[in-house]
Design an enzyme around this catalytic site. Structure first.
Site, PDB file in Angstrom:
ATOM      1  N   VAL A 150      22.396 -63.801  55.728  1.00 40.83           N
ATOM      2  CA  VAL A 150      22.832 -64.257  57.049  1.00 40.83           C
ATOM      3  C   VAL A 150      24.113 -63.532  57.441  1.00 40.83           C
ATOM      4  O   VAL A 150      25.177 -63.766  56.865  1.00 40.83           O
ATOM      5  CB  VAL A 150      23.064 -65.779  57.066  1.00 40.83           C
ATOM      6  CG1 VAL A 150      23.404 -66.248  58.487  1.00 40.83           C
ATOM      7  CG2 VAL A 150      21.849 -66.517  56.536  1.00 40.83           C
ATOM      8  N   THR A 196      25.689 -61.183  63.162  1.00 44.83           N
ATOM      9  CA  THR A 196      24.842 -60.754  64.274  1.00 44.83           C
ATOM     10  C   THR A 196      23.364 -60.913  63.960  1.00 44.83           C
ATOM     11  O   THR A 196      22.602 -61.445  64.768  1.00 44.83           O
ATOM     12  CB  THR A 196      25.137 -59.283  64.632  1.00 44.83           C
ATOM     13  OG1 THR A 196      26.534 -59.135  64.907  1.00 44.83           O
ATOM     14  CG2 THR A 196      24.333 -58.853  65.856  1.00 44.83           C
ATOM     15  N   ASN A 197      22.952 -60.452  62.793  1.00 46.53           N
ATOM     16  CA  ASN A 197      21.541 -60.497  62.403  1.00 46.53           C
ATOM     17  C   ASN A 197      21.356 -61.176  61.056  1.00 46.53           C
ATOM     18  O   ASN A 197      22.264 -61.178  60.219  1.00 46.53           O
ATOM     19  CB  ASN A 197      20.951 -59.080  62.329  1.00 46.53           C
ATOM     20  CG  ASN A 197      20.883 -58.406  63.678  1.00 46.53           C
ATOM     21  OD1 ASN A 197      20.376 -58.981  64.639  1.00 46.53           O
ATOM     22  ND2 ASN A 197      21.393 -57.191  63.771  1.00 46.53           N
ATOM     23  N   THR A 198      20.176 -61.725  60.870  1.00 46.64           N
ATOM     24  CA  THR A 198      19.774 -62.302  59.593  1.00 46.64           C
ATOM     25  C   THR A 198      18.592 -61.498  59.067  1.00 46.64           C
ATOM     26  O   THR A 198      17.607 -61.292  59.772  1.00 46.64           O
ATOM     27  CB  THR A 198      19.376 -63.779  59.751  1.00 46.64           C
ATOM     28  OG1 THR A 198      20.536 -64.534  60.127  1.00 46.64           O
ATOM     29  CG2 THR A 198      18.810 -64.345  58.456  1.00 46.64           C
ATOM     30  N   ALA A 212      30.178 -63.102  50.613  1.00 49.23           N
ATOM     31  CA  ALA A 212      28.994 -63.142  49.758  1.00 49.23           C
ATOM     32  C   ALA A 212      28.196 -61.852  49.849  1.00 49.23           C
ATOM     33  O   ALA A 212      27.698 -61.336  48.838  1.00 49.23           O
ATOM     34  CB  ALA A 212      28.122 -64.334  50.145  1.00 49.23           C
ATOM     35  N   ASP A 213      28.073 -61.299  51.051  1.00 47.66           N
ATOM     36  CA  ASP A 213      27.289 -60.072  51.220  1.00 47.66           C
ATOM     37  C   ASP A 213      27.910 -58.897  50.486  1.00 47.66           C
ATOM     38  O   ASP A 213      27.206 -58.037  49.940  1.00 47.66           O
ATOM     39  CB  ASP A 213      27.120 -59.752  52.707  1.00 47.66           C
ATOM     40  CG  ASP A 213      28.451 -59.670  53.461  1.00 47.66           C
ATOM     41  OD1 ASP A 213      29.452 -60.253  52.989  1.00 47.66           O
ATOM     42  OD2 ASP A 213      28.489 -59.040  54.536  1.00 47.66           O
ATOM     43  N   ARG A 214      29.240 -58.861  50.418  1.00 52.56           N
ATOM     44  CA  ARG A 214      29.929 -57.763  49.739  1.00 52.56           C
ATOM     45  C   ARG A 214      29.703 -57.828  48.227  1.00 52.56           C
ATOM     46  O   ARG A 214      29.471 -56.799  47.575  1.00 52.56           O
ATOM     47  CB  ARG A 214      31.419 -57.790  50.071  1.00 52.56           C
ATOM     48  CG  ARG A 214      31.707 -57.656  51.559  1.00 52.56           C
ATOM     49  CD  ARG A 214      33.191 -57.730  51.865  1.00 52.56           C
ATOM     50  NE  ARG A 214      33.882 -56.528  51.404  1.00 52.56           N
ATOM     51  CZ  ARG A 214      35.201 -56.401  51.403  1.00 52.56           C
ATOM     52  NH1 ARG A 214      35.964 -57.414  51.803  1.00 52.56           N
ATOM     53  NH2 ARG A 214      35.768 -55.285  50.988  1.00 52.56           N
ATOM     54  N   THR A 235      28.078 -56.202  61.361  1.00 51.58           N
ATOM     55  CA  THR A 235      28.978 -56.580  62.453  1.00 51.58           C
ATOM     56  C   THR A 235      30.354 -55.974  62.206  1.00 51.58           C
ATOM     57  O   THR A 235      31.003 -55.454  63.120  1.00 51.58           O
ATOM     58  CB  THR A 235      29.073 -58.108  62.561  1.00 51.58           C
ATOM     59  OG1 THR A 235      27.757 -58.645  62.708  1.00 51.58           O
ATOM     60  CG2 THR A 235      29.920 -58.513  63.750  1.00 51.58           C
TER      61      THR A 235
END
Length: 254
Positions: free
Chosen positions: A7, A10-12, A108-110, A132
């Site tokens: 998540v 901008t986009n999931t 979390a994404d990193r 983003t």
């Protein structure tokens, strides 16, 4: 099957894994106003279009940089897949030392990107994620997360230019014929594409100068292929790096 959900602001991005194989993946808009029923119905429709059976989903793992959506997504998983999701967060076994002043601050994404990249290449790395925000994450040759840099994303820059300069239109993000634009659209595209390439190459060069081992530079995100095609520093592109990292972390924390 494993349902992996990344998540972003901008986009999931969603992916369905059968073992270690990514069967299908989708990118949808991140919406703060969707209910868990709306998210559930959307996913059911995506599954149906791909010929996948929701009942075969045995687990769900989520990385999110949008905390207000956590409850919505959890309820969606429970009601539509009968599974309580695993969220990437503090306390999770990553297999990677986080050498940040406050590890809880790392998105979390990193973390997910860093884990996936090191698992695949096993060397010093810089992971550039064009989301983003454009993020640079640095991993040592020993597999330590060292930190990185965060810059405004390409979309943010395009929006700011169109909003603040009334005579300049919003343009498609595409490589122009030349860095010397011959019309307004091509000039804006040249500034965006080559400006971002210059930023990426410049930051990666500065990072390399600070490291003991020259790093491999890996790009991910929807715009990664375009930037990588012009960049001198990016040597690898993996558009599904985050989904792969989610799969790996799920395996390590089952």
């Amino acid at each position: 099957m494993l349902l992996a959900i990344d998540v972003g602001n901008t986009n999931t991005t969603l992916g369905v894994y059968d073992g270690a194989v990514l069967r299908r993946h989708w990118r949808v808009e991140t919406s703060h106003t969707r209910t868990y029923d709306e998210y559930g119905i959307l996913l059911r429709q995506l599954f149906a279009s791909a010929g996948l059976e929701p009942a075969r989903v045995s687990a769900v793992v989520i990385a999110s940089v949008v905390p207000p959506l956590a409850f919505t997504l959890e309820q969606m998983c429970v009601r539509y897949f009968d599974r309580k999701p695993m969220f990437v967060g503090p306390g999770m076994k990553t297999g990677m030392p986080i050498l940040y002043e406050n590890p809880r601050e790392v998105g979390a994404d990193r973390v997910v990107n860093a884990v996936a990249a090191y698992e695949r290449w096993r060397c010093a790395l810089v992971v550039v994620d064009f989301g983003t925000a454009t993020t640079f994450d640095v991993i040592s040759a020993k597999g330590e997360y060292l930190g990185g840099a965060i810059c405004p994303g390409i979309g943010i820059s395009m929006d700011a230019l169109a909003r603040s300069a009334s005579k300049l239109p919003r343009v498609e993000f595409a490589k122009p014929p030349s860095v010397v634009g011959k019309n307004t659209v091509a000039s804006i595209q040249a500034g965006l594409v080559y400006g971002y390439v210059g930023m990426v190459d410049g930051i990666c060069a500065q990072i390399a100068a600070e490291l003991a081992t020259p790093p491999k530079v890996v790009a991910t995100g929807g715009l990664a292929p375009l930037i990588a095609g012009v960049s001198r520093s990016i040597t690898e592109v993996d558009e599904h790096l985050t989904l792969e990292g989610l799969r790996i972390l799920h395996e390590r924390n089952r």
